[in-house]
Design a protein around this motif. Structure first.
Motif, PDB file in Angstrom:
ATOM      1  N   LEU A 240       0.532  -1.219  -0.186  1.00  0.00           N
ATOM      2  CA  LEU A 240      -0.109   0.080   0.045  1.00  0.00           C
ATOM      3  C   LEU A 240       0.826   1.507   0.531  1.00  0.00           C
ATOM      4  O   LEU A 240       0.343   2.785  -0.061  1.00  0.00           O
ATOM      5  N   VAL A 241       2.241   0.924   0.092  1.00  0.00           N
ATOM      6  CA  VAL A 241       2.425   2.423   0.155  1.00  0.00           C
ATOM      7  C   VAL A 241       4.223   2.279  -0.791  1.00  0.00           C
ATOM      8  O   VAL A 241       4.470   0.525  -1.221  1.00  0.00           O
ATOM      9  N   PHE A 242       4.935   3.241  -0.622  1.00  0.00           N
ATOM     10  CA  PHE A 242       6.235   3.035  -2.058  1.00  0.00           C
ATOM     11  C   PHE A 242       5.164   2.732  -3.878  1.00  0.00           C
ATOM     12  O   PHE A 242       5.779   2.453  -4.350  1.00  0.00           O
ATOM     13  N   ASN A 243       4.221   2.987  -4.128  1.00  0.00           N
ATOM     14  CA  ASN A 243       3.882   3.169  -4.962  1.00  0.00           C
ATOM     15  C   ASN A 243       2.560   4.095  -5.421  1.00  0.00           C
ATOM     16  O   ASN A 243       2.192   5.456  -4.413  1.00  0.00           O
ATOM     17  N   ARG A 244       2.018   4.205  -5.937  1.00  0.00           N
ATOM     18  CA  ARG A 244       1.014   5.233  -6.855  1.00  0.00           C
ATOM     19  C   ARG A 244      -0.131   5.030  -5.605  1.00  0.00           C
ATOM     20  O   ARG A 244      -0.787   6.608  -5.523  1.00  0.00           O
ATOM     21  N   PHE A 245      -0.620   4.553  -4.586  1.00  0.00           N
ATOM     22  CA  PHE A 245      -1.857   4.337  -4.123  1.00  0.00           C
ATOM     23  C   PHE A 245      -1.280   5.144  -3.292  1.00  0.00           C
ATOM     24  O   PHE A 245      -1.839   6.047  -2.461  1.00  0.00           O
ATOM     25  N   GLY A 246       0.364   4.925  -2.438  1.00  0.00           N
ATOM     26  CA  GLY A 246       0.755   5.321  -1.420  1.00  0.00           C
ATOM     27  C   GLY A 246       0.768   6.697  -1.786  1.00  0.00           C
ATOM     28  O   GLY A 246       0.448   7.793  -0.550  1.00  0.00           O
ATOM     29  N   VAL A 247       0.817   7.392  -2.609  1.00  0.00           N
ATOM     30  CA  VAL A 247       0.473   9.427  -3.697  1.00  0.00           C
ATOM     31  C   VAL A 247      -0.578   9.728  -3.173  1.00  0.00           C
ATOM     32  O   VAL A 247      -0.887  10.259  -3.081  1.00  0.00           O
ATOM     33  N   TYR A 248      -1.585   8.808  -3.677  1.00  0.00           N
ATOM     34  CA  TYR A 248      -2.752   9.310  -3.829  1.00  0.00           C
ATOM     35  C   TYR A 248      -3.198   9.578  -2.345  1.00  0.00           C
ATOM     36  O   TYR A 248      -4.283  10.720  -2.287  1.00  0.00           O
ATOM     37  N   VAL A 249      -3.343   8.525  -1.582  1.00  0.00           N
ATOM     38  CA  VAL A 249      -3.473   8.199  -0.297  1.00  0.00           C
ATOM     39  C   VAL A 249      -2.736   9.545   0.442  1.00  0.00           C
ATOM     40  O   VAL A 249      -3.683  10.771   1.315  1.00  0.00           O
ATOM     41  N   ALA A 250      -2.155   9.640   0.084  1.00  0.00           N
ATOM     42  CA  ALA A 250      -1.191  11.173   1.596  1.00  0.00           C
ATOM     43  C   ALA A 250      -1.421  11.872   0.919  1.00  0.00           C
ATOM     44  O   ALA A 250      -1.471  13.778   1.610  1.00  0.00           O
ATOM     45  N   LEU A 251      -1.398  12.518  -0.161  1.00  0.00           N
ATOM     46  CA  LEU A 251      -1.395  14.106  -1.654  1.00  0.00           C
ATOM     47  C   LEU A 251      -3.143  14.690  -0.917  1.00  0.00           C
ATOM     48  O   LEU A 251      -3.371  15.310  -0.882  1.00  0.00           O
ATOM     49  N   THR A 252      -3.726  12.908  -0.988  1.00  0.00           N
ATOM     50  CA  THR A 252      -5.641  13.573  -0.421  1.00  0.00           C
ATOM     51  C   THR A 252      -5.503  14.297   1.040  1.00  0.00           C
ATOM     52  O   THR A 252      -5.973  15.123   1.082  1.00  0.00           O
ATOM     53  N   HIS A 253      -5.066  13.964   1.721  1.00  0.00           N
ATOM     54  CA  HIS A 253      -5.224  13.866   3.415  1.00  0.00           C
ATOM     55  C   HIS A 253      -4.342  15.199   3.206  1.00  0.00           C
ATOM     56  O   HIS A 253      -4.734  15.935   3.991  1.00  0.00           O
TER      57      HIS A 253
END
Length: 381
Positions: A240-253
């Motif tokens: 779930l991290v060090f990939n595109r999904f992690g970027v989406y989650v962190a930037l959205t937050h």
């Protein structure tokens, strides 16, 4: 305020962006060979003689490294070639019979067309070399435009990736932020203050701490994977991290509050009687909501969306920490060429591209949203 903006904001940025087209290293530190190439343009014996004089004088002034780095940005191998020539010039005899032979004996590449063309491209103080490189293009031997080799063509994909990630984060923020803003606008005063406090809480935490926290939460041994395994939804931990999904989650937050607050400020001013009036006239709740309520929230929605998009398009820390190698955005490469390779020209060209893309998209947004009420500069926003 205007003077402060000009001195501490506009002037430094303009100076940086100017480096995207200004490349005076070769002409400034190798003036003799520059004058020869500008007058005749041929790589004859006279050119190699003037180049020898430039190398010897630049060795004394300790400026040969800057010229070597500039040439190496165009054609790899120049740093070694220039360093070798500098060392050899210190013990070179005064009565060299052929300067061209002297250089070719040191390294055959001084006579190859690719390296000679790189020198010719470095002579002008103003160049499109960096801008073309950011578009995965270069000038060929005849001076025309050519595509860069496939192993060097990376920046167009990076620009498209940056736009896609920014657009995706903006859409996610819209989907999540709209119901939150609506709930805040229609809640009682007590619950409204609690919800506002919850949204504001993220601003009181460091950006670096928030980003690092998602690395802990989303890692394979983190609480999210542990909860999913405990519930029996997955058999093995998910990446779930060090990939595109992690970027989406962190930037959205991080960026979600920037959409909620403009939207909330508009929603809280919409009269509640309008929805009741629509229902009394026979409109179903869903139709009344999308026909009466939603259009009135467009000013806040458009303002929040463009704010989230512009902020996300220039983010660096979050994708660098929670994303993988294929998830880095344009700002990462700007920082890389500024701090690691000290290639200010390419970093400035990438920054200029980022600025141009932002201005073009904002102009397109202003063109599409023609209604004055929906413009960020309108009186109703």
């Amino acid at each position: 305020m205007l003077l402060f903006t000009i001195v501490f904001f506009a002037t430094p940025i303009t100076g940086l962006l100017f480096r995207a087209v200004h490349s005076p290293e070769y002409a400034s530190f190798f003036p003799n060979s520059t004058e020869h190439l500008q007058s005749s343009g041929s790589f004859n014996e006279r050119f190699y003689e003037t180049l020898f004089l430039d190398i010897r004088s630049s060795d004394e002034a300790r400026t040969s490294g800057r010229v070597a780095r500039r040439l190496n940005q165009d054609q790899s191998g120049f740093i070694t070639m220039v360093k070798r020539a500098v060392r050899a010039s210190r013990s070179a005899p005064e009565d060299i019979t052929s300067y061209q032979s002297w250089f070719l004996d040191l390294d055959d590449r001084w006579g190859e067309p690719d390296y000679q063309n790189a020198i010719r491209r470095a002579v002008p103080k103003f160049t499109d070399f960096y801008l073309l490189a950011t578009l995965d293009m270069k000038r060929g031997e005849t001076g025309g435009f050519e595509k860069s080799p496939e192993n060097q063509a990376i920046f167009v994909n990076v620009i498209l990736r940056t736009l896609w990630i920014s657009f995706s984060v903006t859409m996610i923020c819209v989907l999540l932020g709209y119901p939150v803003a609506w709930t805040m606008a229609n809640a009682s005063k007590k619950w409204r203050n609690i919800l506002l406090l919850g949204v504001l809480f993220s601003f009181w935490t460091s950006l670096l701490v928030r980003t690092a926290a998602w690395v802990i939460v989303l890692q394979k041994e983190g609480p999210v994977n542990n909860a999913l395994q405990t519930l029996g939804l997955i058999d093995a931990p998910l990446q779930l991290v060090f990939n595109r999904f992690g970027v989406y989650v962190a930037l959205t937050h991080i960026l979600l509050p920037f959409l909620i607050f403009p939207l909330y400020s508009v929603m809280v001013g919409i009269p509640k009687d309008l929805m009741r009036a629509a229902k009394s006239l026979g409109a179903r709740p869903v139709r009344a909501f999308f026909s009466i309520y939603v259009p009135q929230t467009f000013p806040g929605l458009s303002a929040g969306a463009i704010l989230v998009f512009v902020l996300s398009i220039g983010y660096y820390i979050t994708p660098a920490l929670v994303g993988g190698p294929k998830d880095q955005m344009l700002s990462y490469f700007i920082a890389f060429y500024t701090n690691n390779t000290i290639n200010w020209g390419l970093a400035a060209a990438l920054a200029l591209n980022l600025l141009v893309v932002t201005l073009v998209l904002y102009s397109l947004y202003q063109y599409i949203i023609r209604d004055k009420r929906l413009r960020l500069g309108g009186d109703d926003v």
